[in-house]
Design an enzyme around this catalytic site. Sequence first.
Site, PDB file in Angstrom:
ATOM      1  N   ILE A 102      35.273  40.183  41.543  1.00  0.00           N
ATOM      2  CA  ILE A 102      36.271  41.250  41.631  1.00  0.00           C
ATOM      3  C   ILE A 102      37.370  40.793  42.584  1.00  0.00           C
ATOM      4  O   ILE A 102      37.082  40.273  43.668  1.00  0.00           O
ATOM      5  CB  ILE A 102      35.609  42.552  42.122  1.00  0.00           C
ATOM      6  CG1 ILE A 102      34.634  43.052  41.047  1.00  0.00           C
ATOM      7  CG2 ILE A 102      36.646  43.608  42.458  1.00  0.00           C
ATOM      8  CD1 ILE A 102      33.778  44.217  41.469  1.00  0.00           C
ATOM      9  N   ASN A 117      43.492  38.476  31.858  1.00  0.00           N
ATOM     10  CA  ASN A 117      42.033  38.367  31.759  1.00  0.00           C
ATOM     11  C   ASN A 117      41.615  38.555  30.312  1.00  0.00           C
ATOM     12  O   ASN A 117      42.287  39.239  29.549  1.00  0.00           O
ATOM     13  CB  ASN A 117      41.374  39.446  32.629  1.00  0.00           C
ATOM     14  CG  ASN A 117      39.868  39.315  32.648  1.00  0.00           C
ATOM     15  OD1 ASN A 117      39.333  38.199  32.718  1.00  0.00           O
ATOM     16  ND2 ASN A 117      39.151  40.421  32.566  1.00  0.00           N
ATOM     17  N   HIS A 119      38.287  39.948  28.149  1.00  0.00           N
ATOM     18  CA  HIS A 119      37.076  40.747  28.364  1.00  0.00           C
ATOM     19  C   HIS A 119      36.370  40.927  27.021  1.00  0.00           C
ATOM     20  O   HIS A 119      37.021  41.209  26.003  1.00  0.00           O
ATOM     21  CB  HIS A 119      37.445  42.113  28.960  1.00  0.00           C
ATOM     22  CG  HIS A 119      36.251  42.958  29.233  1.00  0.00           C
ATOM     23  ND1 HIS A 119      35.427  42.760  30.331  1.00  0.00           N
ATOM     24  CD2 HIS A 119      35.705  43.983  28.537  1.00  0.00           C
ATOM     25  CE1 HIS A 119      34.446  43.637  30.304  1.00  0.00           C
ATOM     26  NE2 HIS A 119      34.585  44.387  29.231  1.00  0.00           N
ATOM     27  N   SER A 146      39.307  41.663  24.261  1.00  0.00           N
ATOM     28  CA  SER A 146      40.643  42.123  24.650  1.00  0.00           C
ATOM     29  C   SER A 146      41.250  41.121  25.622  1.00  0.00           C
ATOM     30  O   SER A 146      40.547  40.587  26.479  1.00  0.00           O
ATOM     31  CB  SER A 146      40.568  43.465  25.402  1.00  0.00           C
ATOM     32  OG  SER A 146      39.809  44.412  24.706  1.00  0.00           O
ATOM     33  N   ASP A 155      38.851  45.953  34.904  1.00  0.00           N
ATOM     34  CA  ASP A 155      38.935  45.995  33.432  1.00  0.00           C
ATOM     35  C   ASP A 155      39.827  47.134  32.947  1.00  0.00           C
ATOM     36  O   ASP A 155      39.668  47.626  31.811  1.00  0.00           O
ATOM     37  CB  ASP A 155      37.526  46.136  32.799  1.00  0.00           C
ATOM     38  CG  ASP A 155      36.630  44.956  33.118  1.00  0.00           C
ATOM     39  OD1 ASP A 155      37.145  43.840  33.304  1.00  0.00           O
ATOM     40  OD2 ASP A 155      35.397  45.158  33.194  1.00  0.00           O
TER      41      ASP A 155
HETATM   42  C1  GAR Z   1      33.826  35.325  28.152  1.00  0.00           C
HETATM   43  O1  GAR Z   1      33.049  35.847  27.120  1.00  0.00           O
HETATM   44  C2  GAR Z   1      34.708  36.377  28.775  1.00  0.00           C
HETATM   45  O2  GAR Z   1      35.094  37.356  27.858  1.00  0.00           O
HETATM   46  C3  GAR Z   1      33.806  36.967  29.828  1.00  0.00           C
HETATM   47  O3  GAR Z   1      33.131  35.856  30.361  1.00  0.00           O
HETATM   48  C4  GAR Z   1      32.928  34.903  29.324  1.00  0.00           C
HETATM   49  C5  GAR Z   1      33.284  33.530  29.864  1.00  0.00           C
HETATM   50  O4  GAR Z   1      32.910  32.549  28.945  1.00  0.00           O
HETATM   51  N1  GAR Z   1      34.561  37.631  30.835  1.00  0.00           N
HETATM   52  C6  GAR Z   1      34.178  38.792  31.367  1.00  0.00           C
HETATM   53  O5  GAR Z   1      33.151  39.340  31.109  1.00  0.00           O
HETATM   54  C7  GAR Z   1      35.167  39.369  32.373  1.00  0.00           C
HETATM   55  N2  GAR Z   1      34.892  40.729  32.622  1.00  0.00           N
HETATM   56  P1  GAR Z   1      33.459  31.062  29.083  1.00  0.00           P
HETATM   57  O6  GAR Z   1      33.156  30.601  30.500  1.00  0.00           O
HETATM   58  O7  GAR Z   1      32.644  30.283  28.093  1.00  0.00           O
HETATM   59  O8  GAR Z   1      34.921  31.065  28.766  1.00  0.00           O
END
Ligand code: GAR
Length: 225
Positions: A102, A117, A119, A146, A155
Amino acid sequence: MVSSSNPNPPKLPVVVLLSGTGTNFTAIERAASHGSLPIDIRAVLSDRPQAAGLERARSLQLPTVALSPRDYPDRESHDQALIKAIDHYTPHVVILAGYMRILTPTFVAHYANRILNIHPSLLPALKGLHTHQRALDERLTEHGCSVHFVTETLDGGPVIAHAPVPILTTDDAHTLAARVQKAEHRLYPTVLEWIALGRLQCQREQIFLDGSALSQPVRLPGLYE
Ligand code: GAR
């Protein structure tokens, strides 16, 4: 016919923040290095020195910075150090790609309207963690991801675009996550291209795309195929 669009637009300077695997970072970097996304990734930063995404960045010869929260007395001082490290690279946009900490109001204010970001849900639905399992538990028929501007509300910043993904009756959290990630890897470069080409801005939490105020997120179906 003579095209009036600039074939070599200036590259948008960005930094990427990640905490984990970095598949979104990899998708963004691939689009940039293949020439379809005019951004200059100046550095990749992480709160987790062991993040696989950092390793990937190193293998691409990109500058990396790891700042473990353990080395700072509180969240504020960690974010201050992060700001200092980021500003060294003078990015125009800060890309959160699975950065799981955060952010403090100080950090968000420092890069107001310049932090993005991704999400794994169709915000404002399913803020927070474990979104794929929660989508299944709620028996939703549609899920997705998103891209949004980051504000102080977790978020909760203005949503630029949604990539909807169907939920199949055979899905578990794993298969659903895989489908959503496929969409993420196409959605994030798409939105970044709009910003890099000067088509998208955010002012006082209002998004403008091609000069028009967005009244709802742009919906981009089919990106998981
Ligand atoms: C992704 O799925 C992203 O949407 C999520 O973390 C993952 C990172 O994957 N982010 C969140 O949940 C943020 N609130 P990655 O390291 O393989 O890109």
